[in-house]
Design a protein around this motif. Structure first.
Motif, PDB file in Angstrom:
ATOM      1  N   THR A 173      27.415 -25.065  -9.072  1.00 30.83           N
ATOM      2  CA  THR A 173      27.007 -26.463  -8.925  1.00 30.83           C
ATOM      3  C   THR A 173      26.571 -27.029 -10.266  1.00 30.83           C
ATOM      4  OG1 THR A 173      26.248 -26.031  -6.670  1.00 30.83           O
ATOM      5  CG2 THR A 173      25.450 -28.042  -7.717  1.00 30.83           C
TER       6      THR A 173
ATOM      7  N   PHE B  83      34.119 -32.425   0.705  1.00 37.00           N
ATOM      8  CA  PHE B  83      34.037 -32.631  -0.734  1.00 37.00           C
ATOM      9  C   PHE B  83      34.885 -31.559  -1.411  1.00 37.00           C
ATOM     10  CE2 PHE B  83      29.655 -33.638   0.907  1.00 37.00           C
ATOM     11  CZ  PHE B  83      29.807 -35.017   0.900  1.00 37.00           C
TER      12      PHE B  83
ATOM     13  N   GLY C  47      35.096 -29.961  -7.408  1.00 42.64           N
ATOM     14  CA  GLY C  47      35.131 -30.838  -8.570  1.00 42.64           C
ATOM     15  C   GLY C  47      34.849 -32.305  -8.301  1.00 42.64           C
ATOM     16  N   ILE C  48      34.757 -32.723  -7.043  1.00 44.45           N
ATOM     17  CA  ILE C  48      34.560 -34.135  -6.711  1.00 44.45           C
ATOM     18  C   ILE C  48      33.063 -34.452  -6.697  1.00 44.45           C
ATOM     19  CG2 ILE C  48      34.861 -35.907  -4.938  1.00 44.45           C
ATOM     20  CD1 ILE C  48      37.458 -35.084  -6.405  1.00 44.45           C
ATOM     21  N   PRO C  49      32.603 -35.411  -7.523  1.00 47.51           N
ATOM     22  CA  PRO C  49      31.185 -35.779  -7.521  1.00 47.51           C
ATOM     23  C   PRO C  49      30.774 -36.425  -6.200  1.00 47.51           C
ATOM     24  CG  PRO C  49      32.257 -36.518  -9.543  1.00 47.51           C
ATOM     25  CD  PRO C  49      33.344 -36.081  -8.595  1.00 47.51           C
ATOM     26  N   HIS C  50      29.573 -36.096  -5.747  1.00 46.37           N
ATOM     27  CA  HIS C  50      29.030 -36.663  -4.520  1.00 46.37           C
ATOM     28  C   HIS C  50      27.499 -36.587  -4.561  1.00 46.37           C
ATOM     29  CE1 HIS C  50      29.670 -32.350  -3.810  1.00 46.37           C
ATOM     30  NE2 HIS C  50      28.659 -32.391  -2.943  1.00 46.37           N
TER      31      HIS C  50
ATOM     32  N   LEU D 144      30.559 -41.105  -2.346  1.00 48.43           N
ATOM     33  CA  LEU D 144      31.829 -40.414  -2.534  1.00 48.43           C
ATOM     34  C   LEU D 144      32.879 -41.450  -2.896  1.00 48.43           C
ATOM     35  CD1 LEU D 144      33.468 -37.744  -2.238  1.00 48.43           C
ATOM     36  CD2 LEU D 144      33.808 -38.361   0.161  1.00 48.43           C
TER      37      LEU D 144
ATOM     38  N   ASP E 108      35.052 -25.935  -2.579  1.00 51.47           N
ATOM     39  CA  ASP E 108      34.982 -26.959  -1.538  1.00 51.47           C
ATOM     40  C   ASP E 108      33.653 -26.885  -0.788  1.00 51.47           C
ATOM     41  OD1 ASP E 108      37.603 -27.572  -2.181  1.00 51.47           O
ATOM     42  OD2 ASP E 108      38.459 -26.634  -0.397  1.00 51.47           O
TER      43      ASP E 108
ATOM     44  N   HIS F  76      26.283 -34.748  -7.999  1.00 52.16           N
ATOM     45  CA  HIS F  76      26.602 -33.392  -8.441  1.00 52.16           C
ATOM     46  C   HIS F  76      28.014 -33.039  -7.979  1.00 52.16           C
ATOM     47  CE1 HIS F  76      25.241 -32.874  -4.295  1.00 52.16           C
ATOM     48  NE2 HIS F  76      25.876 -31.707  -4.270  1.00 52.16           N
ATOM     49  N   ARG F  77      28.481 -31.893  -8.424  1.00 55.41           N
ATOM     50  CA  ARG F  77      29.778 -31.381  -7.970  1.00 55.41           C
ATOM     51  C   ARG F  77      29.701 -29.865  -7.913  1.00 55.41           C
ATOM     52  NH1 ARG F  77      31.690 -33.162 -13.482  1.00 55.41           N
ATOM     53  NH2 ARG F  77      31.554 -31.257 -14.691  1.00 55.41           N
ATOM     54  N   HIS F  78      30.600 -29.302  -7.117  1.00 50.44           N
ATOM     55  CA  HIS F  78      30.703 -27.851  -6.998  1.00 50.44           C
ATOM     56  C   HIS F  78      32.077 -27.425  -7.481  1.00 50.44           C
ATOM     57  CE1 HIS F  78      27.171 -28.123  -4.411  1.00 50.44           C
ATOM     58  NE2 HIS F  78      27.796 -29.069  -3.740  1.00 50.44           N
ATOM     59  N   ASP F  79      32.216 -26.169  -7.872  1.00 49.68           N
ATOM     60  CA  ASP F  79      33.537 -25.660  -8.257  1.00 49.68           C
ATOM     61  C   ASP F  79      34.270 -25.043  -7.068  1.00 49.68           C
ATOM     62  OD1 ASP F  79      32.160 -23.269  -7.968  1.00 49.68           O
ATOM     63  OD2 ASP F  79      32.736 -22.468  -9.924  1.00 49.68           O
TER      64      ASP F  79
END
Length: 130
Positions: free
Chosen positions: A116, A83, A86-89, A68, A54, A49-52
């Motif tokens: 998310t 993270f 925008g970075i998928p983790h 990551l 940090d 997933h990613r968040h918009d």
């Protein structure tokens, strides 16, 4: 200034093998941050997933594997995962004991559909739509 005892906060099921306690939010004195305490059983997974915004993740005990930058990394106490927005983790519980982790976000409602996006799997229950 409130002092929040993690153990005194209500614990809720988050996804199979994981529980969540909300630690910092407006109800606990925050004007902008949120913090969550997760307990992750061995094999308990949070899909990609990613968040918009940090996110910082701090393992307190146990071990998790974090995906990551296209690789899995073993992390535990003494490590901090950052993270950027925008970075998928993803992560999964590792080892023989449950892991405890803290996550910190610069917004109150980071764990909602408004901030998310799940790239694999399904969102957890409970899940809030914007």
């Amino acid at each position: 200034m409130p002092i929040v005892r993690i153990a005194d906060q209500p614990e809720a099921a988050w996804r199979p093998g994981q529980s969540l306690r909300q630690v910092v939010d407006p109800a606990r004195g925050s004007t902008s941050l949120s913090m969550q305490h997760f307990t992750v059983a061995p094999g308990g997974k949070t899909p990609l997933h990613r968040h918009d915004v940090d996110e910082a993740l701090l393992p307190l005990s146990g071990c998790i594997h974090v995906f990551l930058d296209d690789a899995w990394h073993a992390v535990g106490p003494g490590d901090v995962c950052v993270f950027p927005a925008g970075i998928p983790h993803a992560f999964t519980g590792a080892g023989d004991e449950p892991a405890e982790i803290l996550t910190v976000f610069p917004v109150h409602d980071a764990l909602t559909a408004g901030h998310t996006t799940y790239l694999e799997g399904e969102p957890p229950i409970p899940w809030s739509e914007p």
